[in-house]
Design an enzyme around this catalytic site. Structure first.
Site, mmCIF file in Angstrom:
data_model
loop_
_atom_site.group_PDB
_atom_site.id
_atom_site.type_symbol
_atom_site.label_atom_id
_atom_site.label_comp_id
_atom_site.label_asym_id
_atom_site.label_seq_id
_atom_site.Cartn_x
_atom_site.Cartn_y
_atom_site.Cartn_z
ATOM 1 N N CYS A 173 13.399 12.003 5.865
ATOM 2 C CA CYS A 173 13.842 11.647 7.201
ATOM 3 C C CYS A 173 14.978 11.857 7.844
ATOM 4 O O CYS A 173 15.184 12.169 9.098
ATOM 5 C CB CYS A 173 13.122 10.336 7.588
ATOM 6 S SG CYS A 173 13.765 9.039 6.267
ATOM 7 N N GLU A 185 9.260 17.042 14.663
ATOM 8 C CA GLU A 185 9.708 16.920 13.362
ATOM 9 C C GLU A 185 8.668 17.842 12.517
ATOM 10 O O GLU A 185 7.631 17.765 12.450
ATOM 11 C CB GLU A 185 9.884 15.445 12.853
ATOM 12 C CG GLU A 185 9.995 15.220 11.306
ATOM 13 C CD GLU A 185 9.879 13.746 10.871
ATOM 14 O OE1 GLU A 185 8.922 13.287 10.939
ATOM 15 O OE2 GLU A 185 10.857 13.608 10.320
ATOM 16 N N LYS A 215 0.710 -1.043 0.218
ATOM 17 C CA LYS A 215 0.105 -0.046 -0.010
ATOM 18 C C LYS A 215 0.844 1.055 -0.104
ATOM 19 O O LYS A 215 1.514 1.559 0.733
ATOM 20 C CB LYS A 215 -1.009 0.189 1.194
ATOM 21 C CG LYS A 215 -2.191 0.969 0.907
ATOM 22 C CD LYS A 215 -2.472 1.892 2.310
ATOM 23 C CE LYS A 215 -1.409 2.842 2.567
ATOM 24 N NZ LYS A 215 -1.681 4.079 1.889
ATOM 25 N N GLU A 244 10.088 2.390 10.412
ATOM 26 C CA GLU A 244 10.862 3.612 10.139
ATOM 27 C C GLU A 244 10.282 4.661 10.297
ATOM 28 O O GLU A 244 9.511 5.365 9.443
ATOM 29 C CB GLU A 244 11.558 3.383 8.976
ATOM 30 C CG GLU A 244 12.645 2.297 8.740
ATOM 31 C CD GLU A 244 13.811 2.249 9.678
ATOM 32 O OE1 GLU A 244 13.851 3.576 10.329
ATOM 33 O OE2 GLU A 244 14.201 1.282 10.024
HETATM 34 O O1 TXE Z 1 2.540 9.789 7.235
HETATM 35 P P1 TXE Z 1 1.766 8.751 7.771
HETATM 36 P P2 TXE Z 1 2.110 10.937 5.953
HETATM 37 C C1 TXE Z 1 5.883 12.234 8.880
HETATM 38 C C2 TXE Z 1 5.879 13.902 8.519
HETATM 39 C C3 TXE Z 1 4.850 14.124 7.800
HETATM 40 C C4 TXE Z 1 3.665 13.427 8.458
HETATM 41 C C5 TXE Z 1 2.602 12.689 7.927
HETATM 42 O O2 TXE Z 1 6.354 14.525 9.654
HETATM 43 O O3 TXE Z 1 4.433 15.456 8.131
HETATM 44 O O4 TXE Z 1 4.687 12.074 8.677
HETATM 45 O O5 TXE Z 1 2.922 12.298 6.618
HETATM 46 C C6 TXE Z 1 -0.252 5.068 6.017
HETATM 47 N N1 TXE Z 1 -2.513 2.163 9.384
HETATM 48 N N2 TXE Z 1 6.648 11.705 7.792
HETATM 49 O O6 TXE Z 1 0.624 11.633 6.265
HETATM 50 O O7 TXE Z 1 0.378 9.317 8.098
HETATM 51 C C7 TXE Z 1 -0.300 5.971 5.069
HETATM 52 O O8 TXE Z 1 -1.503 5.893 3.942
HETATM 53 C C8 TXE Z 1 -1.633 1.693 8.569
HETATM 54 C C9 TXE Z 1 7.940 11.200 8.171
HETATM 55 O O9 TXE Z 1 2.382 10.649 4.832
HETATM 56 O O10 TXE Z 1 2.345 8.199 8.993
HETATM 57 C C10 TXE Z 1 0.939 6.243 4.171
HETATM 58 O O11 TXE Z 1 0.760 4.981 3.217
HETATM 59 N N3 TXE Z 1 -1.180 2.643 7.556
HETATM 60 C C11 TXE Z 1 8.553 10.155 7.471
HETATM 61 C C12 TXE Z 1 2.016 5.980 5.358
HETATM 62 O O12 TXE Z 1 1.247 4.980 6.485
HETATM 63 C C13 TXE Z 1 -1.542 4.048 7.772
HETATM 64 C C14 TXE Z 1 8.076 10.097 5.836
HETATM 65 C C15 TXE Z 1 2.480 6.929 6.142
HETATM 66 O O13 TXE Z 1 1.420 7.928 6.297
HETATM 67 C C16 TXE Z 1 -2.482 4.338 8.858
HETATM 68 C C17 TXE Z 1 6.587 10.564 5.861
HETATM 69 C C18 TXE Z 1 -2.798 3.481 9.623
HETATM 70 N N4 TXE Z 1 -3.706 3.765 10.563
HETATM 71 C C19 TXE Z 1 5.968 11.366 6.744
HETATM 72 N N5 TXE Z 1 -2.637 5.838 8.638
HETATM 73 C C20 TXE Z 1 9.875 9.947 7.416
HETATM 74 N N6 TXE Z 1 10.661 10.371 8.531
HETATM 75 O O14 TXE Z 1 10.372 9.328 6.809
HETATM 76 C C21 TXE Z 1 -1.762 6.133 7.328
HETATM 77 N N7 TXE Z 1 -1.126 5.079 7.117
#
Ligand code: TXE
Length: 482
Positions: free
Chosen positions: A284, A383, A173, A250
């Site tokens: 990240c 962050e 996904k 991660e």
């Molecule tokens: O992250 P999410 P998002 C951080 C960064 C950013 C924030 C939001 O601070 O502003 O996260 O980004 C899936 N069960 N990082 O919205 O929500 C979602 O669909 C299972 C840091 O992208 O964590 C996506 O595929 N999965 C980071 C993935 O999880 C779920 C990189 C990430 O989403 C879910 C990106 C659930 N309940 C964002 N809810 C880094 N540091 O590398 C969402 N997802």
């Protein structure tokens, strides 16, 4: 009419009941395509298909897996410009960054193809007379792969490449904001010769599909990259069902770059600007805290400011752009809120800090440098995930080390110095998974382990040969001659 893209379930492309618009953050009038949203039933069907495919795939020859992965790697690298264009169009990083990320995806899949041939174990003498013992590695089973939007092809490639190399089946996904690169990657791997069901794509809502991954009894392991709150909720769900799942999480960072007064100033500025502001700070491993010794502080800040003024912020696909837009309105709002928070906390915006209205409607933000930051401030602790960095002034190396480690995160860290003594001490005492000396905290090699400490990571490392720790399970067998 925009093109529509379906999910891949059991080797068949299937349309969903509804679709997500994939919007270009450099120009919101540009719709890249419509991508199917999988239903819960479709995600469950994908898990069932993966389980059915596992019995043959898990005992397939290493050469078969190697050859499929190599074919995919070659197609990815031969299409690097086209795929890089798509990636930059949907995520907003610049074209060279997009093409570079596609090249990285090709390299990591080729590396993992080689790993398929190198799976090994141990043979030891047993303690009972006549007994031999073997320690072997087997695939974990069905792996749920959940990826974020900031590396739309590299992160899926290093998770899926490793999973397949070791003989696992995958249900994948991708992030809702960047389905295009993920779709192309799956299409390439599928056409490279994967049997039906070995790799399935279920685009759509994280909450909905994530719940299937964490609760379905046929999923054995979940690998996730994203935010800490989502990672935490996945961890809880993974252990609370009937089958406890292996997990690899991660998450975020608040990565320090320490600048000592014996540093080469040009090197320090390059590390700082590259690490904090390229890819719009949405990595990240981005350096978001510059921990700077008093005696070099003003020269460093002025030099960074001068360099920032030379950077062109613009449409990701334009030739002269150095920094593209941030990924969407929500992320831009978060960045602007943090800039406000920083000011309220008493920090000073030394450079940038403003939204930019350019000729195309997009989410443009000036690279922003805060000075006068205390380690206790929210902008030094949380962050932000945008082109925003905080300068914290310190007296000496000892204080720098304390401040660098004063965080709940621990992904990457860096130090700029010409002192071997301080560099060596920092490498040993920095509480981070990755430490860099005179290098940007971002930008990592694909053959080395990747992961952090504290809230940044949970579970085994990714990449390099260390990926085997997550994607294989160890078996100990005892044999007597009988
Ligand atoms: O992250 P999410 P998002 C951080 C960064 C950013 C924030 C939001 O601070 O502003 O996260 O980004 C899936 N069960 N990082 O919205 O929500 C979602 O669909 C299972 C840091 O992208 O964590 C996506 O595929 N999965 C980071 C993935 O999880 C779920 C990189 C990430 O989403 C879910 C990106 C659930 N309940 C964002 N809810 C880094 N540091 O590398 C969402 N997802």
């Amino acid at each position: 009419m925009t093109k529509r893209y379906g999910n891949l379930i059991n080797g068949e492309w299937v349309d969903g009941e509804s679709f997500n618009m994939n919007v270009n953050p450099s120009d919101t009038r540009d719709i890249i395509g419509e991508y199917a949203r999988a239903s819960t039933a479709e995600a469950e069907a994908a898990v069932t298909a993966a389980r059915a495919a596992f019995s043959a795939w898990s005992v397939s020859t290493p050469l078969m897996r190697h050859d499929i992965l190599m074919r995919a790697s070659k197609e990815i690298s031969s299409r690097a410009e086209e795929l890089g264009h798509l990636l930059s169009r949907e995520e907003g990083k610049t074209l060279p960054e997009g093409i570079g990320e596609v090249g990285r995806a090709a390299q990591v899949i080729a590396f993992m193809a080689g790993e398929a041939l190198r799976i090994s174990g141990e043979r030891l003498a047993g303690l009972v007379p006549g007994s031999d013992a073997e320690v072997t590695r087997e695939p974990v089973g069905i792996v749920g792969v959940i990826t974020p939007w900031n590396f739309p092809i590299a992160i899926p490639a290093w998770k899926i490449g490793a999973a397949l190399a070791y003989g696992n089946c995958v249900v994948f996904k991708p992030a809702e904001l960047v389905p295009g690169s993920a779709w192309e990657l799956v299409s390439i791997l599928h056409r490279a010769g994967l049997p039906a069901g070995v790799l399935n794509l279920v685009m759509g809502s994280g909450r909905q599909i994530g719940a299937v991954f964490t609760s379905h009894p046929e999923i054995d392991a979940v690998t996730f990259t994203g935010s800490v709150p989502t990672g935490r909720s996945i961890a809880k769900a993974c252990v609370s069902g009937a089958t406890m799942k292996r997990m690899q999480l991660e998450m975020g960072g608040k990565n320090p770059l320490v600048i000592l007064d014996d540093a080469d100033l040009d090197v320090a500025v390059e590390c700082a600007v590259n690490g904090a502001f390229y890819s719009a700070g949405q990595r990240c491993t981005a350096s978001s805290r510059f921990v700077v010794m008093d005696s070099i502080h003003d020269r460093f800040v002025q030099a960074v400011d001068r360099r920032l003024r030379t950077l062109r912020i613009g449409h990701a696909l334009e030739k002269d752009t150095d920094i593209g837009p941030v990924v969407d309105q929500r992320q831009l709002d978060i960045d602007m809120q943090y800039i406000q928070v920083g000011k309220q906390e008493g920090a000073v915006v030394h450079s940038g800090g403003e939204r930019l209205d350019l000729s195309t409607p997009g989410f443009y933000l000036q690279p922003t440098l805060f000075t006068g930051v205390q380690s206790s401030m929210r902008i030094a602790r949380e962050e932000i995930f945008g082109p925003v960095a905080a300068v914290i002034r310190v007296r000496d190396y000892d204080e720098a080390l304390v401040v660098a480690n004063d965080t709940n995160f621990g992904l990457s860290s860096g130090i700029c110095t010409t002192s071997l003594k301080c560099a060596t001490h920092f490498k040993r005492h920095s509480q981070a998974g990755i430490v860099k000396v005179n290098q940007s905290t971002s930008g990592l090699d694909f053959h080395l382990p990747f992961g952090g400490r504290k809230s940044s990571s949970y579970g085994p490392r990714e990449q390099g040969r260390y990926a085997a720790e997550f994607y294989t399970i160890v078996k100990t067998s005892y044999t007597s001659a009988g």
